[in-house]
Every structure is written in C-alpha cells, then in structure tokens.
Design a protein around this motif. Sequence first.
Motif, mmCIF file in Angstrom:
data_model
loop_
_atom_site.group_PDB
_atom_site.id
_atom_site.type_symbol
_atom_site.label_atom_id
_atom_site.label_comp_id
_atom_site.label_asym_id
_atom_site.label_seq_id
_atom_site.Cartn_x
_atom_site.Cartn_y
_atom_site.Cartn_z
ATOM 1 N N GLY A 73 1.140 -1.601 -0.134
ATOM 2 C CA GLY A 73 0.164 0.326 -0.039
ATOM 3 C C GLY A 73 0.574 1.134 0.234
ATOM 4 N N TYR A 74 -0.175 2.318 -0.236
ATOM 5 C CA TYR A 74 1.079 3.371 -0.741
ATOM 6 C C TYR A 74 0.391 4.663 0.910
ATOM 7 N N SER A 75 1.943 5.258 1.626
ATOM 8 C CA SER A 75 1.880 5.871 2.029
ATOM 9 C C SER A 75 2.214 7.574 1.524
ATOM 10 N N SER A 76 0.981 8.461 1.920
ATOM 11 C CA SER A 76 1.148 9.447 1.477
ATOM 12 C C SER A 76 2.142 10.071 2.358
ATOM 13 N N ALA A 80 5.888 6.940 0.386
ATOM 14 C CA ALA A 80 6.518 6.024 -0.169
ATOM 15 C C ALA A 80 5.810 4.661 -0.203
ATOM 16 N N TRP A 81 5.412 3.123 -0.429
ATOM 17 C CA TRP A 81 5.350 1.587 -0.531
ATOM 18 C C TRP A 81 5.616 1.144 0.725
ATOM 19 N N LYS A 82 4.622 0.620 1.166
ATOM 20 C CA LYS A 82 4.796 -0.096 2.591
ATOM 21 C C LYS A 82 4.150 -1.320 2.056
ATOM 22 N N GLU A 83 5.588 -2.311 2.138
ATOM 23 C CA GLU A 83 4.892 -3.927 1.902
ATOM 24 C C GLU A 83 5.314 -4.895 2.888
#
Length: 174
Positions: A73-76, A80-83
């Motif tokens: 998912g993407y954290s605005s 950054a992307w979180k995986e």
Amino acid sequence: MKLILSLCTSIILTGCVGMPEKVTPVQQFDVHKYLGKWYEVARLDHSFERGLTNVSAEYSMREDGGVRVINSGYSSEKNAWKEAEGKAYFVEKTDQGYLKVSFFGPFYGAYVIFELDHEGYQYAFVSGPDLSYLWLLSRTPTVAQKVIDKFITQSKAIGFNTDELIFVSHQEKR
C-alpha cells in the motif's frame, strides 16, 4: 508445570485463528483460482494499514504447500510504498476458505473468506479472528455497487460495524 506452559503457549499461538460466531467459511474453495493480485476495495481500520491507499495483496503458492502473501500500500504521509510478506496455511480443509496467516513469526491470525464469486473469483469478503477485521477484495480496483451493497448487508448481519468502513482509493503511484 511443563504441560501447563505448553498449553498456555499453544493457546497464545493459535488463539487468533478463530472466527466471529456468525461467520462461515466458503466451501468448494479453490486456492489456485484465488492466487494472483487482489485489490482492497474496503476495510475496517487497523494500525498496520492506517493511511494507506492503493492497497493490494498478491497470493502465490509456497514450496511447502502454503500460500505466499505480499501486501502493499502507498503512504502519502511518508511518500513511500509499504510492503509486508507473510504466509498462509489452511486451518481445516483445503477446499474451505479458512486459512491462518502470519506476518510475524509464529503468530497467526484467521483469514476467513465468507463470501466469494465462485464462478470467476472476482470478489471476496474476508474476516479476521473477530469483528474488528473485515475486507472487501476484488480483482479490479473498483466493483459494482451491487457487490458493495451485498458486502455491507452481509457484513452488518454478521455484526461488523459497517458504518466505519474505509473505501480505498486506487490511483496508481508506481
């Protein structure tokens, strides 16, 4: 004493693979049809997904017969992307939508598919171990309103607080 310690450890390690009282896992489940990418359309809020958009899950088979899970998912806020990578295994039968999933070592939580488009595997309603975990997943970032209505109606009847659902934005960021 060792028996009591072993029993307590077993309860702690398996205690989160139960399911809400009115949730029933789908039958005639085919894990191979379920593999691939799923988009999170709606969810109840949790700290591990808080603020994320563009949330998806990718499922593939593991060599040990389990399922590899990659959630992203993407954290605005962080730009950054979180995986997170996890693993899932069937709790009872392999043709039942009832799995246990782990992202943290030996700790597992329930992953219960309680509604599924059996024909095309295009959407799934998923519960966790209690009424605070709920997801609507789809093969596409959006679904027809009738699927959302069905999801809300069924989830509310089970006891989920559907007034607190978050509908996930899917605007490509990669």
